[in-house]
Design an enzyme around this catalytic site. Structure first.
Site, PDB file in Angstrom:
ATOM      1  N   ASP A  69      67.195  34.277  47.346  1.00 42.56           N
ATOM      2  CA  ASP A  69      66.604  33.133  46.596  1.00 42.56           C
ATOM      3  C   ASP A  69      67.550  32.382  45.348  1.00 42.56           C
ATOM      4  OD1 ASP A  69      64.698  32.862  48.830  1.00 42.56           O
ATOM      5  OD2 ASP A  69      63.203  33.725  47.044  1.00 42.56           O
ATOM      6  N   LYS A  76      59.298  28.253  43.112  1.00 39.31           N
ATOM      7  CA  LYS A  76      59.350  27.210  43.751  1.00 39.31           C
ATOM      8  C   LYS A  76      57.894  27.812  45.242  1.00 39.31           C
ATOM      9  CE  LYS A  76      60.545  31.334  46.540  1.00 39.31           C
ATOM     10  NZ  LYS A  76      59.626  31.558  47.964  1.00 39.31           N
TER      11      LYS A  76
END
Length: 304
Positions: free
Chosen positions: A138, A13
């Site tokens: 996350d 990401k």
């Protein structure tokens, strides 16, 4: 019964911006960010075991099974569901550690999604996301599986459909410690949140920043050098240099570019600097955004 799942994707990401907006009483930092999945990542192969053992076949140096997020993810699912099966885990590790690309968190999310199918647990996305949060701030994003605006400690997620994007990413050859960055006395923790209504990729890149970037650049000269080189390459290509920034709390820096040809030109320019001069910027690669996690459909949908 499925016995093996091979080459499961665990995409990396980027944080298109990352603001630290406060701090909770328990020490966790309050954040505001936009997460974007990219088409670069690790690959996991999972093979079912009937003895209940949870074995990683390619352990990372210096990482114990108690610290390994993939093993912890498997143990958490087994304990919470009562599943008596085990798993052999093999990871083709391509995301560098300490890079701010979410490698460990993505691996853990892929473990949750993969074991949901391998062990036939039939857990919903909401259930998997609750387990994910117990593994790290996350991890829920990767289970959520879409570009997202995130607040809280990163776990409050709102889908944010954005146009496809191309990035040049530079990975300096240094890992950055998240704990060290967030404990720095030089970190500001009072950024005023943006107004998300109507937020686009372009406006987020223009209006946002990474609040961790000054702290990391001061402590890690290689990151500062990579960012300076990327900004210079952006200016030479006629792009806004301020859109180059660090992702997450790690060492990688990235630049949104208008198309593949510009990306390739900048990649070649930075690679020549790496190979032909004293300045070492690190590995340079081109990445494209992903609208959805490749395993997004592996969460159970009741009634489907």
């Amino acid at each position: 019964m499925i016995e093996e799942l091979r080459n499961l994707p665990a995409p990396a990401k980027l944080n298109l911006f990352l603001h630290v907006t406060g701090r909770r009483n328990d020490g966790y930092h309050l954040l505001e960010t936009v997460f974007d999945l990219i088409d670069v990542g690790d690959r996991l192969t999972l093979r079912v075991r009937n003895d209940g053992a949870l074995i990683r076949r390619d352990s990372l140096p210096g990482v114990t099974p108690e610290q390994d997020l993939t093993v912890r993810a498997a143990r958490l699912l087994a304990e919470e569901t009562g599943c008596r099966l085990g798993v052999d885990i093999a990871i083709d590790k391509r995301i560098p550690m300490g890079a701010g690309l979410g490698g460990g968190s993505s691996d853990a999310a892929t473990m949750l999604l993969g074991l949901n199918r391998l062990w036939d647990l039939r857990l919903t996305r909401r259930q998997l996301m609750r387990f994910a949060l117990r593994l790290g701030a996350d991890v829920p994003f990767f289970v959520f599986g879409r570009t997202a605006y995130a607040t809280g400690i990163g776990e409050k997620l709102q889908a944010l459909p954005l146009p496809p994007a191309t990035y040049v990413v530079v990975a300096p050859p240094v890992p950055v410690s998240t704990a060290v960055v967030f404990s720095s006395t030089g970190l500001t923790r009072d950024t005023k949140p943006l107004t998300i209504s109507g937020l686009s990729r372009e406006s987020s890149a223009r209006r946002g920043r990474n609040d961790l970037e000054p702290v990391v650049c001061a402590a890690y000269p290689a990151v500062a050098s990579a960012l300076a080189a990327l900004k210079s390459a952006a200016r030479q290509a006629g792009l806004n240099a301020d859109s180059a920034r660090m992702t997450g709390s790690g060492s990688c820096v990235f630049l949104p570019v208008p198309d593949e040809s510009v990306a390739t030109s900048i990649q070649q320019d930075l690679s020549r600097r790496r190979n032909g001069s004293a300045e070492t910027v690190g590995e340079v690669f081109v990445a494209r955004s992903l609208a959805r996690h490749p395993l997004s459909d592996w969460a159970f949908v009741p009634g489907a």
